[in-house]
Motif scaffolding. Structure first.
Motif: not given
Length: 124
Positions: A54-59, A70-72, A81-84
């Protein structure tokens, strides 16, 4: 279902340990392959500890993973989305920085209701 690891856990742990023992000013000067390995290792650790889609983490440019149950999503950009940058990601993963401090830098993009990793971090 266990994630498929691409980084040898022992090598990844060594790369992360080297990043952790380096002070902040010198961490930016570490070899790019070492930073890449530490980032990819910690992303794999996150995905194995918080399995889900349910959450995509981008580095960028080093890696991306999906985590948190969670929901797909099935098409396009995921809703959470989390990008850092790599240095902030490694600081979060290692416990050198907490989630609120990372958000306060203005360099972390977190969109969506589930885009909060505070319960999953630090990894070490």
């Amino acid at each position: 279902m266990a994630i498929k690891r691409r980084i040898d856990p022992a090598e990844g742990a060594r790369a992360l340990a080297r990043w952790i023992e380096t002070d902040e000013a010198e961490a930016a000067k570490l070899p790019r392959p070492l930073v890449a390995m530490a980032v990819r290792y910690t992303l794999e650790e996150l995905a194995s500890r918080a399995e889900g889609n349910s959450v995509e983490v981008r580095v960028p440019p080093f890696g991306v993973t999906q985590c948190i149950p969670g929901p797909r999503h099935t098409r396009g950009t995921p809703p959470n989305v989390i990008e850092l940058p790599a240095q902030i990601w490694l600081a979060l993963a290692s416990g050198k920085m907490d989630w609120d401090a990372a958000l306060a830098t203005g360099k972390v993009t977190a969109s969506g209701l589930r885009a909060d990793l505070s319960a999953e971090l630090p990894l070490v």
